[in-house]
Design an enzyme around this catalytic site. Structure first.
Site, mmCIF file in Angstrom:
data_model
loop_
_atom_site.group_PDB
_atom_site.id
_atom_site.type_symbol
_atom_site.label_atom_id
_atom_site.label_comp_id
_atom_site.label_asym_id
_atom_site.label_seq_id
_atom_site.Cartn_x
_atom_site.Cartn_y
_atom_site.Cartn_z
ATOM 1 N N ASP A 114 -5.722 74.441 -14.788
ATOM 2 C CA ASP A 114 -5.580 75.277 -13.593
ATOM 3 C C ASP A 114 -6.080 76.676 -13.947
ATOM 4 O O ASP A 114 -5.765 77.186 -15.022
ATOM 5 C CB ASP A 114 -4.095 75.334 -13.174
ATOM 6 C CG ASP A 114 -3.915 75.719 -11.726
ATOM 7 O OD1 ASP A 114 -3.304 74.947 -10.973
ATOM 8 O OD2 ASP A 114 -4.389 76.812 -11.338
ATOM 9 N N SER B 147 -9.248 64.585 2.400
ATOM 10 C CA SER B 147 -8.501 65.096 3.545
ATOM 11 C C SER B 147 -8.828 64.304 4.799
ATOM 12 O O SER B 147 -9.959 63.830 4.975
ATOM 13 C CB SER B 147 -8.893 66.560 3.748
ATOM 14 O OG SER B 147 -8.428 67.028 4.986
ATOM 15 N N LEU C 245 -5.335 79.312 -12.107
ATOM 16 C CA LEU C 245 -4.346 80.205 -11.504
ATOM 17 C C LEU C 245 -4.913 81.022 -10.339
ATOM 18 O O LEU C 245 -4.393 82.079 -9.997
ATOM 19 C CB LEU C 245 -3.724 81.144 -12.564
ATOM 20 C CG LEU C 245 -3.057 80.419 -13.741
ATOM 21 C CD1 LEU C 245 -2.557 81.427 -14.773
ATOM 22 C CD2 LEU C 245 -1.884 79.552 -13.265
ATOM 23 N N LYS D 271 -15.202 68.309 1.282
ATOM 24 C CA LYS D 271 -14.416 67.091 1.008
ATOM 25 C C LYS D 271 -15.283 65.858 1.263
ATOM 26 O O LYS D 271 -15.286 64.919 0.469
ATOM 27 C CB LYS D 271 -13.160 67.046 1.884
ATOM 28 C CG LYS D 271 -12.123 68.085 1.518
ATOM 29 C CD LYS D 271 -11.540 67.828 0.126
ATOM 30 C CE LYS D 271 -10.582 68.897 -0.314
ATOM 31 N NZ LYS D 271 -10.205 68.810 -1.737
ATOM 32 N N TYR E 54 -15.178 73.882 4.501
ATOM 33 C CA TYR E 54 -14.130 73.281 3.662
ATOM 34 C C TYR E 54 -14.124 71.767 3.844
ATOM 35 O O TYR E 54 -14.178 70.995 2.879
ATOM 36 C CB TYR E 54 -12.742 73.865 4.009
ATOM 37 C CG TYR E 54 -11.625 72.950 3.589
ATOM 38 C CD1 TYR E 54 -11.249 72.860 2.252
ATOM 39 C CD2 TYR E 54 -10.987 72.116 4.508
ATOM 40 C CE1 TYR E 54 -10.256 71.969 1.860
ATOM 41 C CE2 TYR E 54 -10.010 71.231 4.129
ATOM 42 C CZ TYR E 54 -9.640 71.160 2.799
ATOM 43 O OH TYR E 54 -8.679 70.272 2.411
HETATM 44 C C1 WQD Z 1 -1.258 71.983 12.733
HETATM 45 C C2 WQD Z 1 -1.003 72.134 14.225
HETATM 46 C C3 WQD Z 1 -2.426 73.743 15.286
HETATM 47 C C4 WQD Z 1 -0.851 77.243 13.160
HETATM 48 C C5 WQD Z 1 -5.623 71.962 8.541
HETATM 49 C C6 WQD Z 1 -7.007 71.717 8.030
HETATM 50 C C7 WQD Z 1 -7.053 70.461 7.222
HETATM 51 C C8 WQD Z 1 -6.017 70.492 6.108
HETATM 52 C C9 WQD Z 1 -4.668 70.849 6.625
HETATM 53 C C10 WQD Z 1 -5.966 71.617 3.993
HETATM 54 C C11 WQD Z 1 -2.273 72.243 15.058
HETATM 55 C C12 WQD Z 1 -0.997 74.202 15.343
HETATM 56 C C13 WQD Z 1 -1.082 75.966 13.619
HETATM 57 C C14 WQD Z 1 -0.281 78.199 14.059
HETATM 58 C C15 WQD Z 1 -0.224 76.498 15.770
HETATM 59 N N1 WQD Z 1 -6.443 71.428 5.134
HETATM 60 N N2 WQD Z 1 -0.773 75.591 14.906
HETATM 61 N N3 WQD Z 1 0.011 77.778 15.338
HETATM 62 O O1 WQD Z 1 -5.323 72.059 11.639
HETATM 63 O O2 WQD Z 1 -4.090 69.870 11.331
HETATM 64 O O3 WQD Z 1 -5.239 70.903 9.418
HETATM 65 O O4 WQD Z 1 -4.729 72.008 7.435
HETATM 66 O O5 WQD Z 1 -5.872 72.090 3.070
HETATM 67 O O6 WQD Z 1 -8.328 70.326 6.705
HETATM 68 O O7 WQD Z 1 -7.906 71.631 9.116
HETATM 69 O O8 WQD Z 1 -3.164 71.932 10.264
HETATM 70 O O9 WQD Z 1 -1.185 73.363 9.979
HETATM 71 O O10 WQD Z 1 -3.364 74.446 10.656
HETATM 72 O O11 WQD Z 1 -2.159 72.991 12.296
HETATM 73 O O12 WQD Z 1 0.061 76.180 16.937
HETATM 74 O O13 WQD Z 1 -0.074 79.355 13.727
HETATM 75 O O14 WQD Z 1 -0.306 73.373 14.425
HETATM 76 O O15 WQD Z 1 -3.119 74.076 16.471
HETATM 77 O O16 WQD Z 1 -2.022 71.583 16.276
HETATM 78 P P1 WQD Z 1 -4.514 71.193 10.788
HETATM 79 P P2 WQD Z 1 -2.452 73.267 10.739
#
Ligand code: WQD
Length: 328
Positions: A31, A124, A33, A152, A148
């Site tokens: 890692d 992912s 860090l 993947k 991103y």
């Molecule tokens: C989840 C839901 C938002 C924040 C993303 C990446 C994916 C993976 C995981 C990793 C959605 C809603 C979110 C907020 C909200 N990446 N939301 N208010 O988009 O499914 O996936 O993270 O490392 O590649 O795309 O996850 O947690 O951002 O969103 O309403 O402040 O929560 O619209 O419906 P997502 P998320």
């Protein structure tokens, strides 16, 4: 028979190291860090009572990695190390492409050179693009909306081609849905950098009063309550999925979704967090977030059948463990 875990002090990596140590694997953590903390190493020791070796090496540094492989007898690799902030990847695509691709290429080269048996890659659900849920592993990979996600998908391709030309190395691609939660001990969990993009860390920061309110992106989706639906999976279940993938003696290329198979809406998650933890989360509905899809959840049949793995922990447990970690 040592397992190299790149990004082993990160969020998912550290939980996986705990599972590996608890099952008596000899673990080498690599890692740099960049998005993790050295204290996590002692927390892992505190949880398991066991030591993992640690190397502060950047996985893009081929020569240092080569030295490591020369000195340690590595039989398997679990490759977590990588940049993961979706928004940042849009603004700094080359940073994402160079880091995530070069580290994966380095590990694939060394896996072949040093006769590694298995390489497990952190992929992912984002590779499914805006396809329709439930996502199954045989679905075509669609266009990603950010660099991103693209890294993947490209890394998956690189590893599939590597296997095709080197059949002694088996490759497992694990497609995570939405990892949340923390270790039950409260000692390790997710520590986001800056303003969180993801829902759960944002909720916890609002609950702690660090942020004023949660903005809910869209309440006009065709879902149970109009808010986006995702497949949230407890990070400990996810970590156990890696253990099952490591133990599996199925060779070749194997791709598995790691999710629960169940969708939960933003509002459902927020309400569960408030009820279970007895805290208030002020929220406001705003416009949809560009690039978001309405519904994402996994078909988990394949992992269940072939790995004998399935998630066990509930949404209630996820929010409880997150809150315990936050309040340590
Ligand atoms: C989840 C839901 C938002 C924040 C993303 C990446 C994916 C993976 C995981 C990793 C959605 C809603 C979110 C907020 C909200 N990446 N939301 N208010 O988009 O499914 O996936 O993270 O490392 O590649 O795309 O996850 O947690 O951002 O969103 O309403 O402040 O929560 O619209 O419906 P997502 P998320």
């Amino acid at each position: 028979m040592k397992v190299l875990v790149t990004g082993g002090l990160g969020y998912i990596g550290s939980h996986t190291v705990v599972e590996l140590l608890e099952h008596n694997y000899e673990v080498i953590i690599l890692d740099n860090l960049y998005n993790s903390r050295i204290e996590t190493l002692s927390k892992i020791k505190e949880i398991t009572g066991k030591n993992a070796s640690f190397y502060n090496i950047d996985a893009t540094d081929f020569d240092s990695l080569n030295e490591l492989f020369k000195n340690e007898e590595i039989s398997s690799i679990i490759h977590f190390a990588g940049y993961k902030a979706v928004g940042e990847s849009v603004n700094f695509p080359l940073k994402y492409y160079s880091n995530n691709l070069i580290s994966t290429i380095n590990l694939a080269k060394l896996a072949i050179k040093y006769n590694v048996i298995k390489l497990i890659f952190s992929s992912s659900a984002t590779v499914y693009g805006d396809g329709e849920s439930p996502f199954t592993e045989i679905m075509p990979i669609l266009e990603r909306t950010n660099p991103y996600g693209e890294t993947k998908a490209i890394c998956e391709r690189i590893l599939i081609d590597t296997y095709t030309a080197n059949k002694n190395l088996s490759v497992t691609l694990l497609r995570y849905f939405n990892p949340v939660g923390a270790h039950e001990s409260g000692l390790i969990g997710e520590v986001p950098n800056g303003i969180p993009n993801n829902l759960m860390p944002y909720i916890t920061q609002v609950a702690k009063g660090i942020r004023e309110k949660l903005l809910i992106y869209g309440n006009d989706y065709e879902t149970v309550d109009g808010t986006g639906v995702r497949d949230y999976i407890h990070v400990v279940d996810l970590a156990k999925g890696h253990l099952s993938a490591l133990k599996s003696n199925k060779g070749g290329i194997n791709i598995y979704n790691l999710g629960t198979g169940k969708g939960t809406s933003v509002l459902e998650l927020v309400k569960t967090f408030m009820n279970v933890n007895n805290v208030n989360i002020p929220y406001e509905f705003v416009d949809r977030r560009p690039g978001d899809i309405a519904i994402s959840y996994a078909d988990v049949t394949k992992a269940k059948e072939e790995l004998n793995w399935e998630s066990k922990l509930s949404i209630e447990k996820m929010v409880e463990d997150v809150w315990r970690f936050e309040n340590q």
